[in-house]
Design an enzyme around this catalytic site. Structure first.
Site, PDB file in Angstrom:
ATOM      1  N   ASP A  46       0.828  -1.209   0.000  1.00  0.00           N
ATOM      2  CA  ASP A  46       0.000   0.000   0.000  1.00  0.00           C
ATOM      3  C   ASP A  46       0.864   1.262   0.000  1.00  0.00           C
ATOM      4  O   ASP A  46       2.050   1.212   0.304  1.00  0.00           O
ATOM      5  CB  ASP A  46      -0.881   0.016   1.259  1.00  0.00           C
ATOM      6  CG  ASP A  46      -2.099  -0.876   1.098  1.00  0.00           C
ATOM      7  OD1 ASP A  46      -2.317  -1.393  -0.012  1.00  0.00           O
ATOM      8  OD2 ASP A  46      -2.824  -1.046   2.094  1.00  0.00           O
ATOM      9  N   LYS A  68      -3.599   3.717  -2.670  1.00  0.00           N
ATOM     10  CA  LYS A  68      -4.129   4.991  -3.152  1.00  0.00           C
ATOM     11  C   LYS A  68      -2.998   6.000  -3.077  1.00  0.00           C
ATOM     12  O   LYS A  68      -2.237   5.993  -2.126  1.00  0.00           O
ATOM     13  CB  LYS A  68      -5.258   5.461  -2.245  1.00  0.00           C
ATOM     14  CG  LYS A  68      -6.374   4.479  -2.186  1.00  0.00           C
ATOM     15  CD  LYS A  68      -7.367   4.883  -1.138  1.00  0.00           C
ATOM     16  CE  LYS A  68      -8.408   3.788  -1.013  1.00  0.00           C
ATOM     17  NZ  LYS A  68      -9.348   3.992   0.029  1.00  0.00           N
ATOM     18  N   MET A 183      -7.022   9.179   9.711  1.00  0.00           N
ATOM     19  CA  MET A 183      -7.643   9.696   8.480  1.00  0.00           C
ATOM     20  C   MET A 183      -8.537  10.904   8.749  1.00  0.00           C
ATOM     21  O   MET A 183      -9.669  10.956   8.277  1.00  0.00           O
ATOM     22  CB  MET A 183      -8.474   8.590   7.805  1.00  0.00           C
ATOM     23  CG  MET A 183      -7.619   7.456   7.288  1.00  0.00           C
ATOM     24  SD  MET A 183      -8.566   6.169   6.486  1.00  0.00           S
ATOM     25  CE  MET A 183      -8.975   5.118   7.861  1.00  0.00           C
TER      26      MET A 183
HETATM   27  N1  SAH Z   1      -3.455   0.286   9.107  1.00  0.00           N
HETATM   28  C1  SAH Z   1      -2.902   1.582   9.419  1.00  0.00           C
HETATM   29  C2  SAH Z   1      -3.927   2.681   9.259  1.00  0.00           C
HETATM   30  C3  SAH Z   1      -4.383   2.877   7.838  1.00  0.00           C
HETATM   31  S1  SAH Z   1      -5.507   4.189   7.683  1.00  0.00           S
HETATM   32  C4  SAH Z   1      -2.329   1.569  10.825  1.00  0.00           C
HETATM   33  O1  SAH Z   1      -2.579   0.620  11.572  1.00  0.00           O
HETATM   34  O2  SAH Z   1      -1.617   2.490  11.173  1.00  0.00           O
HETATM   35  C5  SAH Z   1      -4.427   5.502   7.173  1.00  0.00           C
HETATM   36  C6  SAH Z   1      -4.246   6.497   8.292  1.00  0.00           C
HETATM   37  O3  SAH Z   1      -3.302   5.998   9.227  1.00  0.00           O
HETATM   38  C7  SAH Z   1      -3.686   7.821   7.853  1.00  0.00           C
HETATM   39  O4  SAH Z   1      -4.696   8.659   7.329  1.00  0.00           O
HETATM   40  C8  SAH Z   1      -3.152   8.338   9.159  1.00  0.00           C
HETATM   41  O5  SAH Z   1      -4.191   8.837   9.967  1.00  0.00           O
HETATM   42  C9  SAH Z   1      -2.622   7.078   9.818  1.00  0.00           C
HETATM   43  N2  SAH Z   1      -1.181   6.884   9.603  1.00  0.00           N
HETATM   44  C10 SAH Z   1      -0.595   5.833   9.056  1.00  0.00           C
HETATM   45  N3  SAH Z   1       0.751   5.964   9.050  1.00  0.00           N
HETATM   46  C11 SAH Z   1       1.001   7.151   9.641  1.00  0.00           C
HETATM   47  C12 SAH Z   1       2.184   7.862   9.961  1.00  0.00           C
HETATM   48  N4  SAH Z   1       3.408   7.395   9.670  1.00  0.00           N
HETATM   49  N5  SAH Z   1       2.067   9.064  10.577  1.00  0.00           N
HETATM   50  C13 SAH Z   1       0.859   9.555  10.896  1.00  0.00           C
HETATM   51  N6  SAH Z   1      -0.286   8.936  10.618  1.00  0.00           N
HETATM   52  C14 SAH Z   1      -0.225   7.742  10.005  1.00  0.00           C
END
Ligand code: SAH
Length: 285
Positions: A46, A68, A183
């Site tokens: 992803d 995306k 998000m």
């Molecule tokens: N599965 C992922 C979440 C996916 S949804 C997890 O467990 O972290 C995507 C959201 O995750 C982004 O919009 C943001 O809010 C958050 N996110 C993921 N990686 C991030 C990062 N390095 N820094 C800040 N927010 C992050």
């Protein structure tokens, strides 16, 4: 190190490993995910998986992008699930790699169900979710005896694209002292309004953690009243986590990354209010 990896399960032809890559820092990968990277024929990844992590894939591995990315048409979930089934039927060893944890706001469950329907064997490998690892890198504990005994993970993006419809904001504002929101960057104004109109104080601390655990990590500490304006002023970029609650104040004493860069930390927690009692008082009022 190799001996340790040798002792872990091997990838099997025709099997999918549905794994989390953590929030960005390659040091936060699990050993199983590292082994998957080394053994996979195909890594289906992803947008949130960082290039440093993809570089750890074995030399012969094919890297298939399935995410995306800034305004480009996204791969349909159904297409990705079918792609995994096709690869498995070809007898490939497949690492399905997602940012953070695959089962936290990551549709990992949907993909796994599709594998089950098609009788494809799989393994699930958790990753450090941004709502845990991102906060740790910002020096914000999820829970602390001085502030909160509960925490809620929330998405700012419901199944239909708007704010999730199944959230009772009044109940959330009254009962959850700390709310960690995924998000949510583009909807921060609306979210802050929901908290404020549900009775949370305007000066309640909010942290926004952008690109957490990467070299570009940026943390802005603000308040419910000012957070929407500060996101714009500071040009905060996605991906970002939003944290609402008194625990944000603890960053003053725990910003270990800042300390490594010379910032002086304060261990004084006297200004920190136990949030549970404030919430309860509000409800009784
Ligand atoms: N599965 C992922 C979440 C996916 S949804 C997890 O467990 O972290 C995507 C959201 O995750 C982004 O919009 C943001 O809010 C958050 N996110 C993921 N990686 C991030 C990062 N390095 N820094 C800040 N927010 C992050």
């Amino acid at each position: 190190m190799n001996e340790i990896l040798d002792g872990l399960p091997n990838m099997i032809a025709g099997q999918v490993w549905l794994a989390g890559a953590g929030p960005g820092d390659p040091g936060l990968l699990s050993l199983l995910t590292l082994k998957g990277l080394r053994q996979a024929d195909v890594v289906v990844y992803d947008a949130l998986v960082t290039p440093e992590i993809l570089n750890m894939a074995g030399e012969g591995a094919r890297l298939d992008f399935a995410g995306k990315r800034g305004g480009l048409p996204s791969h349909r979930q159904q297409d990705i699930s079918e792609h995994l089934v096709r690869l498995a039927r070809e007898g490939k060893k497949i690492l399905r790699l997602k940012g953070g944890d695959p089962l936290v706001f990551g549709r990992g469950g949907e993909e796994a169900r599709h594998l089950v329907e098609n009788e494809i064997p799989f393994r699930i490998i958790p990753g450090i979710t941004a709502g845990v690892g991102g906060l740790a890198y910002a020096g914000i504990p999820l829970t602390d005896r001085h502030t909160n005994s509960a925490v809620t993970f929330l998405t700012g993006h419901g199944a239909d694209g708007g704010l999730a419809k199944d959230i009772d904001w009044e109940a959330l504002a009254k009962s959850s002292p700390v709310v960690v929101i995924y998000m949510a960057l583009s909807r921060i104004e609306l979210i802050a309004e929901k908290f404020l109109s549900s009775g949370r104080p305007a000066d309640e601390p909010v942290a926004i953690i952008s690109k957490a655990t990467t070299p570009e990590q940026k943390v802005v500490v603000t308040t419910l009243a000012k957070c929407a304006e500060d996101v714009k002023r500071e040009h905060i970029q996605a991906p970002a986590m939003i944290v609402v609650g008194e625990v944000v104040r603890l960053r003053e004493g725990l910003d270990w990354l800042g300390a490594l860069a010379g910032r002086k930390l304060s261990a004084d927690v006297s200004g920190i209010r136990p949030q549970g009692s404030r919430l309860l008082k509000r409800r009784d009022a």
